[in-house]
Design a protein around this motif. Structure first.
Motif, PDB file in Angstrom:
ATOM      1  N   LEU A 176      15.055  60.491  52.304  1.00 28.34           N
ATOM      2  CA  LEU A 176      14.892  59.276  53.098  1.00 28.34           C
ATOM      3  C   LEU A 176      15.695  58.191  52.402  1.00 28.34           C
ATOM      4  CD1 LEU A 176      13.319  58.197  55.606  1.00 28.34           C
ATOM      5  CD2 LEU A 176      11.606  57.332  53.995  1.00 28.34           C
ATOM      6  N   ALA A 177      16.690  57.642  53.103  1.00 25.18           N
ATOM      7  CA  ALA A 177      17.578  56.661  52.479  1.00 25.18           C
ATOM      8  C   ALA A 177      16.969  55.268  52.500  1.00 25.18           C
ATOM      9  CB  ALA A 177      18.933  56.651  53.177  1.00 25.18           C
ATOM     10  N   THR A 178      17.585  54.370  51.749  1.00 23.94           N
ATOM     11  CA  THR A 178      17.173  52.979  51.659  1.00 23.94           C
ATOM     12  C   THR A 178      16.887  52.390  53.039  1.00 23.94           C
ATOM     13  OG1 THR A 178      18.799  52.874  49.877  1.00 23.94           O
ATOM     14  CG2 THR A 178      17.792  50.799  50.568  1.00 23.94           C
ATOM     15  N   GLY A 179      15.764  51.706  53.175  1.00 22.08           N
ATOM     16  CA  GLY A 179      15.381  51.143  54.458  1.00 22.08           C
ATOM     17  C   GLY A 179      15.836  49.704  54.620  1.00 22.08           C
ATOM     18  N   SER A 180      16.101  49.312  55.872  1.00 18.12           N
ATOM     19  CA  SER A 180      16.487  47.944  56.210  1.00 18.12           C
ATOM     20  C   SER A 180      15.409  47.351  57.102  1.00 18.12           C
ATOM     21  CB  SER A 180      17.843  47.942  56.921  1.00 18.12           C
ATOM     22  OG  SER A 180      18.220  46.636  57.294  1.00 18.12           O
ATOM     23  N   LEU A 181      14.770  46.268  56.646  1.00 15.01           N
ATOM     24  CA  LEU A 181      13.635  45.668  57.338  1.00 15.01           C
ATOM     25  C   LEU A 181      14.075  44.447  58.139  1.00 15.01           C
ATOM     26  CD1 LEU A 181      10.580  45.238  57.903  1.00 15.01           C
ATOM     27  CD2 LEU A 181      10.512  43.909  55.776  1.00 15.01           C
ATOM     28  N   ASP A 182      13.775  44.463  59.431  1.00 16.04           N
ATOM     29  CA  ASP A 182      13.999  43.317  60.312  1.00 16.04           C
ATOM     30  C   ASP A 182      12.626  42.870  60.809  1.00 16.04           C
ATOM     31  OD1 ASP A 182      15.070  41.402  61.961  1.00 16.04           O
ATOM     32  OD2 ASP A 182      15.532  42.792  63.580  1.00 16.04           O
ATOM     33  N   ALA A 183      12.313  41.594  60.659  1.00 12.78           N
ATOM     34  CA  ALA A 183      10.987  41.110  61.035  1.00 12.78           C
ATOM     35  C   ALA A 183      11.070  39.751  61.703  1.00 12.78           C
ATOM     36  CB  ALA A 183      10.074  41.029  59.808  1.00 12.78           C
ATOM     37  N   ASP A 184      10.172  39.501  62.645  1.00 10.34           N
ATOM     38  CA  ASP A 184      10.038  38.202  63.288  1.00 10.34           C
ATOM     39  C   ASP A 184       8.552  37.933  63.479  1.00 10.34           C
ATOM     40  OD1 ASP A 184      10.066  35.912  64.721  1.00 10.34           O
ATOM     41  OD2 ASP A 184      11.260  36.659  66.391  1.00 10.34           O
ATOM     42  N   VAL A 185       8.035  36.979  62.731  1.00 14.74           N
ATOM     43  CA  VAL A 185       6.616  36.641  62.835  1.00 14.74           C
ATOM     44  C   VAL A 185       6.422  35.202  63.285  1.00 14.74           C
ATOM     45  CG1 VAL A 185       5.923  38.338  61.111  1.00 14.74           C
ATOM     46  CG2 VAL A 185       6.552  36.026  60.372  1.00 14.74           C
ATOM     47  N   SER A 186       7.489  34.567  63.776  1.00 12.14           N
ATOM     48  CA  SER A 186       7.413  33.158  64.143  1.00 12.14           C
ATOM     49  C   SER A 186       6.632  32.933  65.431  1.00 12.14           C
ATOM     50  CB  SER A 186       8.829  32.582  64.289  1.00 12.14           C
ATOM     51  OG  SER A 186       9.555  33.301  65.277  1.00 12.14           O
ATOM     52  N   THR A 187       6.705  33.879  66.362  1.00 10.03           N
ATOM     53  CA  THR A 187       5.977  33.776  67.628  1.00 10.03           C
ATOM     54  C   THR A 187       4.951  34.895  67.684  1.00 10.03           C
ATOM     55  OG1 THR A 187       8.004  32.962  68.667  1.00 10.03           O
ATOM     56  CG2 THR A 187       6.210  33.631  70.131  1.00 10.03           C
ATOM     57  N   PRO A 188       3.660  34.582  67.555  1.00  8.98           N
ATOM     58  CA  PRO A 188       2.641  35.631  67.446  1.00  8.98           C
ATOM     59  C   PRO A 188       2.704  36.697  68.529  1.00  8.98           C
ATOM     60  CG  PRO A 188       1.687  33.487  66.984  1.00  8.98           C
ATOM     61  CD  PRO A 188       3.097  33.230  67.453  1.00  8.98           C
ATOM     62  N   GLU A 189       2.903  36.301  69.780  1.00  9.90           N
ATOM     63  CA  GLU A 189       2.874  37.295  70.847  1.00  9.90           C
ATOM     64  C   GLU A 189       4.103  38.204  70.840  1.00  9.90           C
ATOM     65  OE1 GLU A 189       4.317  33.344  72.622  1.00  9.90           O
ATOM     66  OE2 GLU A 189       2.802  34.079  71.210  1.00  9.90           O
ATOM     67  N   GLU A 190       5.148  37.810  70.071  1.00 13.52           N
ATOM     68  CA  GLU A 190       6.354  38.625  69.998  1.00 13.52           C
ATOM     69  C   GLU A 190       6.630  39.139  68.589  1.00 13.52           C
ATOM     70  OE1 GLU A 190       9.500  36.237  71.492  1.00 13.52           O
ATOM     71  OE2 GLU A 190       8.684  36.093  73.530  1.00 13.52           O
ATOM     72  N   SER A 191       5.721  38.905  67.688  1.00 17.47           N
ATOM     73  CA  SER A 191       5.969  39.252  66.288  1.00 17.47           C
ATOM     74  C   SER A 191       6.103  40.758  66.111  1.00 17.47           C
ATOM     75  CB  SER A 191       4.843  38.726  65.400  1.00 17.47           C
ATOM     76  OG  SER A 191       3.620  39.356  65.720  1.00 17.47           O
ATOM     77  N   TYR A 192       6.964  41.148  65.165  1.00 20.81           N
ATOM     78  CA  TYR A 192       7.180  42.570  64.900  1.00 20.81           C
ATOM     79  C   TYR A 192       7.749  42.744  63.494  1.00 20.81           C
ATOM     80  CZ  TYR A 192      12.184  41.721  65.490  1.00 20.81           C
ATOM     81  OH  TYR A 192      13.463  41.237  65.340  1.00 20.81           O
ATOM     82  N   ARG A 193       7.619  43.968  63.007  1.00 20.67           N
ATOM     83  CA  ARG A 193       8.282  44.407  61.783  1.00 20.67           C
ATOM     84  C   ARG A 193       8.911  45.761  62.092  1.00 20.67           C
ATOM     85  NH1 ARG A 193       6.818  42.352  56.842  1.00 20.67           N
ATOM     86  NH2 ARG A 193       7.106  44.381  55.875  1.00 20.67           N
ATOM     87  N   GLU A 194      10.198  45.879  61.831  1.00 20.24           N
ATOM     88  CA  GLU A 194      10.899  47.124  62.151  1.00 20.24           C
ATOM     89  C   GLU A 194      11.788  47.535  60.981  1.00 20.24           C
ATOM     90  OE1 GLU A 194      12.415  48.185  66.250  1.00 20.24           O
ATOM     91  OE2 GLU A 194      14.316  47.745  65.221  1.00 20.24           O
ATOM     92  N   THR A 195      11.577  48.733  60.483  1.00 24.99           N
ATOM     93  CA  THR A 195      12.364  49.261  59.377  1.00 24.99           C
ATOM     94  C   THR A 195      13.171  50.458  59.857  1.00 24.99           C
ATOM     95  OG1 THR A 195      10.629  48.587  57.824  1.00 24.99           O
ATOM     96  CG2 THR A 195      12.301  50.122  57.011  1.00 24.99           C
ATOM     97  N   THR A 196      14.447  50.464  59.503  1.00 24.40           N
ATOM     98  CA  THR A 196      15.340  51.541  59.906  1.00 24.40           C
ATOM     99  C   THR A 196      15.850  52.285  58.676  1.00 24.40           C
ATOM    100  OG1 THR A 196      16.048  50.247  61.820  1.00 24.40           O
ATOM    101  CG2 THR A 196      17.420  52.121  61.203  1.00 24.40           C
ATOM    102  N   HIS A 197      15.812  53.610  58.753  1.00 28.31           N
ATOM    103  CA  HIS A 197      16.323  54.459  57.677  1.00 28.31           C
ATOM    104  C   HIS A 197      17.302  55.485  58.245  1.00 28.31           C
ATOM    105  CE1 HIS A 197      12.997  53.518  54.746  1.00 28.31           C
ATOM    106  NE2 HIS A 197      12.290  53.385  55.857  1.00 28.31           N
ATOM    107  N   LEU A 198      18.214  55.934  57.411  1.00 32.37           N
ATOM    108  CA  LEU A 198      18.879  57.207  57.624  1.00 32.37           C
ATOM    109  C   LEU A 198      18.230  58.208  56.680  1.00 32.37           C
ATOM    110  CD1 LEU A 198      22.642  56.152  57.865  1.00 32.37           C
ATOM    111  CD2 LEU A 198      21.058  56.643  59.726  1.00 32.37           C
ATOM    112  N   GLY A 199      18.364  59.485  56.988  1.00 34.03           N
ATOM    113  CA  GLY A 199      17.786  60.512  56.135  1.00 34.03           C
ATOM    114  C   GLY A 199      18.336  61.868  56.501  1.00 34.03           C
TER     115      GLY A 199
END
Length: 305
Positions: A77-100
């Motif tokens: 499992l390769a190094t992960g890249s985290l994209d997150a948006d918690v500024s708007t509660p109803e649209e908040s998310y955390r998404e991590t992408t890996h290659l492997g």
């Protein structure tokens, strides 16, 4: 590792900080300046996000995203890249992408947590990727993005990663180098516009820094940071941040999955064998992770070398 733990206790005692007794000292642990974010796909097929922060005495926080849909096999499992948006509660998310890599494929894994819940999915990108036991993705902030793959044949391979429509990456060969047969694990420790820096440990006990210029022809310089005692770790992970004075702080975690143990270190900027490394002691929790990869925010990268 008992020597590290003993040295830590002696240091605390000399500083007058161990008056509460061994049990209290063990519970409090040593402070961790910079958090470390990691991820693993375990033997049950579940993707788990792991975060170490605060002190060595605090158990890591673990978030289980459930079984990875579409994952047929996994070896790295390769190094992960985290994209997150918690500024708007109803649209908040955390998404991590890996290659492997699996037994014969390379895949892209996406782990997402939002208002609908947490889940992880994987998509095979190409076949004929057998033999890769460790992978490291050097991405974020720089125009170049490379995947480094440590192969069973003892070579380190480099692939240029590009993303098209739909965020499906394509990979193109960008060179390879022999001479890495004794490496146990390898992780990203630094990025600049001129080079990628990888930290590795070997079966012979060395801790080494590998600098790879971002040139068309793949070359590398290898520097020994420590010459012995580092062979026990099958996974390395780092966290990098900035201290109040503007300096770089790097936390290194080394894990032994068969023993279920992990240890933390505070690193100076990696240069050579004079680089300061402070042992912080054993981490709380049980560390039986068959795969383990560092996760960095999509808009940042480590600057430890």
């Amino acid at each position: 590792m008992r020597l590290i733990a003993t040295a830590l206790v002696l240091t605390l005692a000399a500083a007058g900080l161990a008056a509460a007794g061994p049990a209290a000292a063990a519970a409090a642990g040593a402070p961790i300046d910079c958090p470390v974010n990691m991820a693993s796909v375990d033997t049950d097929g579940h993707y788990r996000a792991i975060r170490v922060s605060g002190s060595t005495g605090r158990a890591p926080s673990v978030t289980d995203y459930g079984a990875v849909t579409g994952l047929t096999s996994i070896r790295s499992l390769a190094t992960g890249s985290l994209d997150a948006d918690v500024s708007t509660p109803e649209e908040s998310y955390r998404e991590t992408t890996h290659l492997g890599t699996g037994t014969n494929v390379i895949f892209q894994l996406v782990a997402r947590a939002d208002a609908t819940g947490s889940r992880a999915t994987a998509q095979n990108l190409a076949s004929r990727w057998g033999g890769f036991r460790r992978t490291v993705l050097a991405s974020s902030l720089m125009p170049h993005q490379y995947l480094y793959g440590l192969h069973d044949n003892g070579s380190l391979y480099r692939y240029r990663v590009t993303y098209g429509d739909g965020s499906r990456p394509t990979l193109a060969s960008a060179g390879h180098l022999p001479g890495f047969g004794t490496v146990r694990d390898i992780t990203l420790i630094g990025r600049t516009s001129q080079y990628d820096a990888l930290l590795a440990n070997t079966t012979t006990g060395r801790l080494i820094l590998v600098k790879i210029p971002v040139t068309t022809t793949m070359t590398a310089t290898t520097t020994t940071i420590r010459s012995r005692t580092w062979q026990g770790f099958d996974h390395l992970a780092v966290g990098s941040c900035t201290d109040p004075a503007g300096g770089v702080v790097t936390t290194l975690i080394g894990t032994n999955s068969s023993a279920g143990a992990a240890y933390a270190y505070r690193l100076g900027f990696l240069r050579d064998a004079t680089t300061p490394i402070e042992g912080l002691g054993q981490l709380a929790g049980t560390w039986h992770y068959p795969t383990l990869a560092t996760v960095f925010e999509a808009t940042s990268h480590p600057r430890g070398a």
